[in-house]
Scaffold this active site. Sequence first.
Site, mmCIF file in Angstrom:
data_model
loop_
_atom_site.group_PDB
_atom_site.id
_atom_site.type_symbol
_atom_site.label_atom_id
_atom_site.label_comp_id
_atom_site.label_asym_id
_atom_site.label_seq_id
_atom_site.Cartn_x
_atom_site.Cartn_y
_atom_site.Cartn_z
ATOM 1 N N ALA A 136 85.720 53.309 3.612
ATOM 2 C CA ALA A 136 86.128 53.688 4.956
ATOM 3 C C ALA A 136 87.581 54.150 4.886
ATOM 4 C CB ALA A 136 86.009 52.486 5.882
ATOM 5 N N GLY B 132 82.498 51.392 1.944
ATOM 6 C CA GLY B 132 81.585 52.259 2.694
ATOM 7 C C GLY B 132 80.979 53.347 1.830
ATOM 8 N N GLU C 279 78.074 51.798 0.326
ATOM 9 C CA GLU C 279 77.077 51.585 1.390
ATOM 10 C C GLU C 279 76.345 52.891 1.715
ATOM 11 O OE1 GLU C 279 78.606 48.006 4.157
ATOM 12 O OE2 GLU C 279 80.081 49.622 3.901
#
Length: 696
Positions: free
Chosen positions: A61, A100, A103
């Site tokens: 992120a 992220g 992910e």
Amino acid sequence: MSVVRYEPAGEIGYIVVNSPPVNALSAAVRQGLLDAIGAFAADEARVAVLYCEGRTFIAGADISEFGKAPVPPFLPDVIAAIEASTKPVIAALHGTVLGGGLEVALGAHGRIGLNGTRVGLPEVTLGLMPGAGGTQRLPRAIGIEKAAEVITSGRQIGAAEALDLGILDALSDAADARTAGTAEAQRWLEEGRAPRRLSEVPAPGITDDALAALRAKVDRTARGQVAPLRALDTMIEGLSMPFPAAMQHERSAFLALMQTPERAALIHAFFAERAAAQMPVNARPRPFQRVGIIGGGTMGQGIAAAALNAGLDVTLIERDQAAADKALAGIARMQDEAVKRGKLSQADRDAMIQDRFQAGSDYAALSESDLVIEAVFENMDVKQQVFRELDQVCRPGAVLATNTSYLDVDQIAGVTGRPQDVIGLHFFSPANVMRLLEIVIAEVTAPDVVATAFALAKAMGKIAVPSGICDGFIGNRMLLTYRTAADHLVLDGASPFQVDRAVTGLGFPMGPYQVGDLAGLDIGYATRQRKAATRDPRERVPVFADRLVEAGRLGRKSGQGYYIYDAESPKGRPAPDVDDLVAQVRSDLGLTPRSFDDEEIRDRYMAAMVNEAAKILDEGIAAKPSDIDAVLLHGYGFPRHKGGPMHWADTVGLDRIVANILSYAADDPYFWALSPLLEKLASEGRSFAELNAKSS
Ligand code: T1G
């Protein structure tokens, strides 16, 4: 130019992210991914390859967005859209696929990685947890225990291990991710493979005993930090829910951690260490491939190992060949240790010692060196003599550096005919392990010499922090002050053991007396002796420490200091006679002891630290408060989840610290002389964070 584009190419469509420096999942990247997955759905392509341009696949992120108002689309929704695609999406990975980024890859239907790829979920190192499916998709891919270890450690995993674990489906030795992804996509097309969604994999289970053991282990290693255990519990709780509910559960736990002071402190630390390493000058570094080192003691050996690990050629000079051979043996042992820990291959170890290292006693061997680092005994005369010799033998343009940890670099530079080529490089022991490097810029140091020092730090993987010149620079000057505050507490009634307990309660791995024993009590004793002649009569001397040294108790190296170190207690147990020794000193000095609670001990210790730091800032020795945080975090064991002394001070409130100092100054106005800068900031309701913002 959109940071994400969709490229139709017949049967294969390419979703390409290009958002330097690390393709972080900014709002623009998230929106771009959503748009691209929509374009793929509408396109005739039968499989998509998701990859990134630049040095790495998505590294997480966008941390710079944390703490600000969240902007849609939110990552879990973007990943859900990728996973829901009715046509296969393959993630082609390279670089560091973190948080992220992993992910996103776990939301894709397949994952291929280039050799050298590293993956991980480091959110806990930022006081967070995976917030976009990591706690639910990873255990479905690799099982609960392994997923728990990956998530609660936050460590990076190499490509081979990621393949073994089942995070990656395949490795590729292709030249780039697009090529690797294309080959994998063609394989999927040939085999007619359909999307495989991790969210549809049944949740793995775990026995109560195994879970209890796991929780105990995580609790032990978390050392008071909230995120690791919260991440584990959220993962386990989610796995007993339907997937959509588990995602909700993870998201709310993630958002709750986003509000914690630990998260703010750890994010501050992340950016502080990077801001400190920003080159403070606009100049090109000089070459530094050929490094010379003077002195083969503990520091010289560590610096040599760090330089070899950075791919540099090293020539080490000692007083004679026997000492040089001893240094070589020490460096070889360090590298053997690195091989044992899997940090270095045996082949690389042998090559660097055989091809890139030489040790001798003739300074002439340094005539072609690009940079020479002096690491001899901490004595001005000895160091100046070394620099006179270097001035004679080194080629014009060579950078001459001193590893002094206290002494005046201007005085050292002053004995050469080229003071502009002299700089301080203050490494921390063990220099091949400790990441901090104080770069001490002397009065006339040339900008390209400063640039060379920062480039060397980057090559060595060090966190460089610029410092001006004063006794002890940033770190050691602060250490002397907060150590002195501890000594005053002991003179006035606290036990050294209580002080250590109170300080470790803040999150420090060790208290000042445990650190003293580790470093050797004779070092502090020598400094006090060195300064005795010029000491201000108002200064209070920790006579109890002198008594210990005079009794031959130097700390760990002599088996006894404040603590006893033996087979029964290798980490040390309080020496039963220390409190009596201290009580005797108090009565000899006519001091009436009083009791202190742990909170007051912490307040005084930290107030001394912050007050001295503000003086260092005010004098321009440190460029900004976050530099001081980086020094204490990486050189002095300051608990990372507190962000460093300046960040900590802002969270406590500068006005409260000033009030404390003013009350302490009533008894000792000399030691507790308040920093004018600290007083000003507090009276104006301002913070150190403002000064960071100003200097960036
Ligand atoms: N966001 C924003 N900027 C980042 C960034 C990130 N995630 N990572 C790096 N940068 C900037 C950094 O500040 C620097 O900028 C430049 O990139 C180069 O970085 C939902 C919430 C990737 C291994 O924790 O570990 O995803 O100083 O100097 O040594 O579950 O950066 O040049 O202006 O460090 O080669 C998880 C953090 C986020 C990874 C590269 N991800 N980054 O190291 O270069 S939480 C991370 C790193 C998350 C989700 C959750 C390293 C790196 P500047 P650098 P490097």
